[in-house]
Design an enzyme around this catalytic site. Structure first.
Site, mmCIF file in Angstrom:
data_model
loop_
_atom_site.group_PDB
_atom_site.id
_atom_site.type_symbol
_atom_site.label_atom_id
_atom_site.label_comp_id
_atom_site.label_asym_id
_atom_site.label_seq_id
_atom_site.Cartn_x
_atom_site.Cartn_y
_atom_site.Cartn_z
ATOM 1 N N ASN A 1 0.792 -1.135 0.033
ATOM 2 C CA ASN A 1 0.033 0.092 0.083
ATOM 3 C C ASN A 1 0.959 1.178 0.101
ATOM 4 O O ASN A 1 1.528 1.558 1.049
ATOM 5 C CB ASN A 1 -0.986 -0.067 1.257
ATOM 6 C CG ASN A 1 -1.899 1.297 1.611
ATOM 7 O OD1 ASN A 1 -1.861 2.172 0.396
ATOM 8 N ND2 ASN A 1 -2.495 1.264 2.296
ATOM 9 N N LYS B 1 0.187 4.237 -0.047
ATOM 10 C CA LYS B 1 -0.388 5.358 0.512
ATOM 11 C C LYS B 1 -0.409 6.902 -0.382
ATOM 12 O O LYS B 1 -0.225 6.467 -1.578
ATOM 13 C CB LYS B 1 0.085 5.460 1.948
ATOM 14 C CG LYS B 1 -0.058 4.175 2.804
ATOM 15 C CD LYS B 1 0.102 4.507 4.196
ATOM 16 C CE LYS B 1 -0.266 3.081 4.960
ATOM 17 N NZ LYS B 1 -0.025 3.223 6.248
ATOM 18 N N HIS C 1 -9.427 1.009 5.293
ATOM 19 C CA HIS C 1 -8.217 1.179 5.887
ATOM 20 C C HIS C 1 -8.436 2.254 7.220
ATOM 21 O O HIS C 1 -9.213 3.135 7.099
ATOM 22 C CB HIS C 1 -7.229 1.738 5.004
ATOM 23 C CG HIS C 1 -5.962 1.766 5.333
ATOM 24 N ND1 HIS C 1 -5.484 2.693 6.393
ATOM 25 C CD2 HIS C 1 -4.632 0.754 5.140
ATOM 26 C CE1 HIS C 1 -4.105 2.410 6.631
ATOM 27 N NE2 HIS C 1 -3.572 1.222 5.853
ATOM 28 N N GLU D 1 -6.790 4.604 8.260
ATOM 29 C CA GLU D 1 -6.489 5.852 7.976
ATOM 30 C C GLU D 1 -7.833 6.419 7.123
ATOM 31 O O GLU D 1 -8.237 7.575 7.394
ATOM 32 C CB GLU D 1 -5.309 6.146 6.995
ATOM 33 C CG GLU D 1 -4.146 5.981 7.686
ATOM 34 C CD GLU D 1 -2.884 5.324 6.709
ATOM 35 O OE1 GLU D 1 -2.963 5.405 5.825
ATOM 36 O OE2 GLU D 1 -2.227 4.960 7.637
ATOM 37 N N GLU E 1 -4.958 -5.014 10.720
ATOM 38 C CA GLU E 1 -3.850 -3.987 10.671
ATOM 39 C C GLU E 1 -4.461 -3.412 11.985
ATOM 40 O O GLU E 1 -4.883 -2.394 12.191
ATOM 41 C CB GLU E 1 -4.035 -3.019 9.729
ATOM 42 C CG GLU E 1 -3.713 -3.708 8.262
ATOM 43 C CD GLU E 1 -3.133 -2.666 7.490
ATOM 44 O OE1 GLU E 1 -1.999 -2.760 6.803
ATOM 45 O OE2 GLU E 1 -3.969 -1.467 7.342
ATOM 46 N N GLY F 1 2.802 2.232 10.648
ATOM 47 C CA GLY F 1 3.776 3.138 10.713
ATOM 48 C C GLY F 1 4.563 3.691 12.105
ATOM 49 O O GLY F 1 5.263 4.826 12.069
ATOM 50 N N SER G 1 3.722 -2.206 10.330
ATOM 51 C CA SER G 1 5.322 -2.222 10.509
ATOM 52 C C SER G 1 5.902 -3.757 9.850
ATOM 53 O O SER G 1 6.769 -4.030 10.750
ATOM 54 C CB SER G 1 5.690 -1.894 11.871
ATOM 55 O OG SER G 1 5.127 -0.595 11.992
HETATM 56 P P1 13P Z 1 3.115 0.325 7.725
HETATM 57 O O1 13P Z 1 3.856 -1.185 7.101
HETATM 58 O O2 13P Z 1 4.082 1.526 7.185
HETATM 59 O O3 13P Z 1 3.079 0.184 9.012
HETATM 60 O O4 13P Z 1 1.882 0.570 7.228
HETATM 61 C C1 13P Z 1 0.896 -0.447 7.192
HETATM 62 C C2 13P Z 1 -0.286 -0.153 6.543
HETATM 63 O O5 13P Z 1 -1.343 0.717 6.948
HETATM 64 C C3 13P Z 1 -0.525 -0.968 5.321
HETATM 65 O O6 13P Z 1 -1.988 -0.551 4.659
#
Ligand code: 13P
Length: 262
Positions: free
Chosen positions: A10, A12, A102, A104, A174, A180, A220
């Site tokens: 992803n 982002k 997601h 976010e 997740e 992150g 992560s």
């Molecule tokens: P990270 O791997 O940067 O922690 O992000 C995970 C994520 O949100 C994937 O959709």
């Protein structure tokens, strides 16, 4: 039943069109020596504006080793929905998967369980695969409501789908506190939650769907965490954020996943 692993990147809100095409090409180069039949399903999810460029890079290569996902899509086909992009549109641009729900998007853009369910239906109706995200916040984990929260997210997302549709879908667990932050969820605990999710799926759609559905871990994931994660019975792959932004680390994650599954 053996489930084909999925490693999805992803990206982002990163990368312009030329940078996205470059990264897609670099990912394919990383995987060049590997027989396609041995690879997990490898998926990359660029921003909307890069879908065309990434699809072109992937189809020009013709190797068929890497598929493309959109990071979101709206459930209406077309109309007065300023700023939205429909599932038809991302399919037209070459996406075969769509990430929905997601954290976010839930957190910053008000995406609700009901919207996620409508999106899942639309994505499956059009023959694409939804990657449905779920996960608890740190507060929820500390309050001991992780399982009940995730159960309600999954029940809402899958509401009204047939067993066949559920079987085709992908879920990504997740934990929000692991995204992150560099704080990976302990792999036994991730496996436990994913097993719990599989059990919820079994209750909704039956044993066959629960055996078929791929459930990924995200939060992560790095080259040095993937082997242990993939060694766990219920973890079928990874949804990778930061470490998918370079072909080298993403390639290492794909290869690390293969060590456990080949
Ligand atoms: P990270 O791997 O940067 O922690 O992000 C995970 C994520 O949100 C994937 O959709």
């Amino acid at each position: 039943m053996s489930r084909r692993p999925v490693i999805a990147g992803n990206w982002k809100m990163h990368k312009l069109q030329s940078e996205s095409a470059e990264l897609a090409n670099a990912v394919m180069k990383e995987l060049k020596e590997i027989d396609k039949a041995l690879l997990p399903e490898v998926v990359i999810a660029p921003v909307f504006t890069s879908l065309y460029a990434v699809n072109k890079a992937l189809t020009d290569c013709g190797c068929g080793k890497v598929k493309m996902a959109a990071q979101n899509a709206y459930f209406e086909t077309q109309g007065a929905f300023t700023g939205e992009v429909s599932v038809e549109m991302v399919k037209d641009a070459g996406a075969e998967y769509v990430i929905i729900g997601h954290s976010e998007r839930r957190q910053y853009f008000g995406e609700t369980d009901e919207m996620i369910n409508k999106k899942a239906k639309k994505i499956l109706d059009l023959g694409l695969i939804p990657i449905i995200c779920c996960g608890e916040s740190l507060e929820q984990r500390e309050a001991g409501v992780t399982d009940s929260h995730i159960e309600s997210q999954i029940k809402a997302a899958l509401n009204g789908l047939s067993a066949e549709e559920v079987a085709k879908s992908i879920i990504a667990y997740e934990p929000i506190w692991a995204i992150g932050t560099g704080k990976t969820c302990d792999s036994d605990e991730a496996n436990r939650v994913i097993g719990m999710i599989r059990n919820v799926v079994k209750g909704i759609a039956g044993a066959n769907a629960a055996d078929s559905i791929r459930i990924l871990y995200g939060g992560s994931v790095k080259p040095n965490t993937i082997e242990e994660q993939m060694s766990k019975s219920d973890i079928d792959g990874a949804l990778v954020g930061g470490a998918s932004l370079t072909a080298e680390s993403f390639g290492q994650i794909v290869k690390g996943a293969m060590k456990q599954t080949v």
